[in-house]
Design a protein around this motif. Structure first.
Motif, short mmCIF file in Angstrom:
data_model
loop_
_atom_site.label_atom_id
_atom_site.label_comp_id
_atom_site.label_asym_id
_atom_site.label_seq_id
_atom_site.Cartn_x
_atom_site.Cartn_y
_atom_site.Cartn_z
N UNK A 68 -10.57 4.07 -5.63
CA UNK A 68 -11.12 3.77 -4.31
C UNK A 68 -10.60 4.75 -3.26
N UNK A 69 -9.32 5.08 -3.35
CA UNK A 69 -8.73 6.03 -2.40
C UNK A 69 -9.41 7.40 -2.51
N UNK A 70 -9.75 7.80 -3.72
CA UNK A 70 -10.36 9.11 -3.93
C UNK A 70 -11.84 9.13 -3.54
N UNK A 75 -4.98 1.82 -11.08
CA UNK A 75 -6.05 2.81 -11.32
C UNK A 75 -7.29 2.57 -10.46
N UNK A 76 -7.66 1.31 -10.26
CA UNK A 76 -8.83 1.01 -9.42
C UNK A 76 -8.53 1.33 -7.95
N UNK A 82 0.82 -1.21 0.00
CA UNK A 82 0.00 0.00 0.00
C UNK A 82 0.86 1.26 0.00
N UNK A 83 1.93 1.24 0.78
CA UNK A 83 2.83 2.40 0.83
C UNK A 83 3.49 2.63 -0.52
N UNK A 84 3.87 1.54 -1.19
CA UNK A 84 4.49 1.67 -2.51
C UNK A 84 3.50 2.20 -3.54
N UNK A 85 2.25 1.75 -3.45
CA UNK A 85 1.22 2.24 -4.38
C UNK A 85 0.99 3.74 -4.20
N UNK A 86 0.92 4.18 -2.95
CA UNK A 86 0.62 5.58 -2.68
C UNK A 86 1.80 6.50 -2.98
N UNK A 131 -10.35 4.46 2.75
CA UNK A 131 -9.20 5.23 3.24
C UNK A 131 -9.02 5.04 4.74
N UNK A 132 -10.12 5.07 5.47
CA UNK A 132 -10.05 4.92 6.93
C UNK A 132 -9.49 3.56 7.30
#
Length: 207
Positions: free
Chosen positions: A104-106, A99-100, A72-76, A112-113
Motif C-alpha cells: 500500500x505504501x508503494x 507485506x500488505x 506505523x513508525x516501527x513498520x517503516x 501515503x498522504x
C-alpha cells in the motif's frame, strides 16, 4: 486526525484480519517487534511510556478510524516499539500484515498522504505535550484535565490523572486535596465531583 479516503479504507478492510479484544489488553509492549499495521474500527487505545520506576505518561490515544503512529513508525523503520499500547475499552481492530502495508505504501499515494498527515498531526500533539510537562504548572494542567469532558462527576483515579499528565500519583493526590480544601471539588473512591468549575476554569486559563 486526517480522514482516510473511503476507497483506501475499503481496500484495507478487504485485506485486513478483524480482531476483537477486551478492555485492558496490552496490544504491544516496549521493545517488541511490530508485524502488523493496525487501524482501529471501534473503541479506544492508550499509548504510553513507562519509566524503570513504574511512572507512566500517556503519549496519546487512538480513536475509531485512526491508526497508531508508533506502530506505523516501527513498520517503516523496522525498529521495535518504544512505548506500549493498552485498550481502554473493548476494541475492534483491523490488522494488516507487513507485506500488505508495504505494498500500500508503494502503490497508493492517497494512503501515503493520509499516513504522513496523521504522523504530522500527532507529532504536533506530542510536542505540545512535552512542552506542557516541561514548562506548565501541574495545578494548571490538572484543572484543564478535569474540565475536558464537560461533566461534573468524573470516574477517574489519581493514578489515571497522573499518567495523563506525566506526573506522580503523590503529586496529583496533594493537588486534588488542595482543590478540595478550596471547595472546588469533592473526592470520592475512584471518582470526584466538580463543585466549582468556574474556579477551575479560571486557573486553567492562567498563562
Amino acid at each position: 486526525m486526517s480522514q482516510l479516503d473511503s476507497t483506501i479504507a475499503n481496500d484495507i478492510s478487504k485485506l485486513a484480519r478483524t480482531v476483537e479484544v477486551p478492555a485492558g489488553t496490552r496490544l504491544f509492549a516496549h521493545g517488541a517487534d511490530c508485524a502488523h499495521f493496525v487501524r482501529l474500527r471501534s473503541g479506544q487505545v492508550r499509548v504510553q511510556t513507562v519509566s524503570p520506576q513504574g511512572r507512566e505518561i500517556v503519549l496519546y490515544r487512538v480513536h475509531p478510524g485512526e491508526s497508531c503512529i508508533m506502530t506505523n513508525a516501527c513498520l517503516m523503520s523496522r525498529r521495535p516499539y518504544a512505548a506500549e499500547g493498552v485498550t481502554e475499552t473493548a476494541c475492534t481492530l483491523e490488522m494488516l500484515a507487513q507485506p500488505d502495508f508495504d505494498r500500500l505504501m508503494q502503490e497508493s499515494a492517497a494512503f501515503r498522504q493520509w499516513l504522513f498527515a496523521s504522523c504530522g498531526e500527532r507529532l504536533v500533539e506530542l510536542m505540545l505535550l512535552f512542552e506542557n510537562v516541561a514548562f506548565q504548572r501541574i495545578d494548571i494542567r490538572l484543572a484543564a484535565r478535569l474540565l475536558e469532558s464537560g461533566e461534573h462527576s468524573l470516574a477517574l483515579t489519581h493514578q489515571q490523572l497522573a499518567s495523563d499528565l506525566g506526573s506522580s500519583r503523590e503529586v496529583i493526590s496533594r493537588q486534588l486535596k488542595e482543590f478540595e480544601r478550596r471547595g472546588w471539588l469533592r473526592l470520592g473512591r475512584a471518582s470526584l465531583e466538580l463543585l466549582d468549575p468556574q474556579a477551575l476554569r479560571a486557573l486553567a486559563a492562567t498563562v
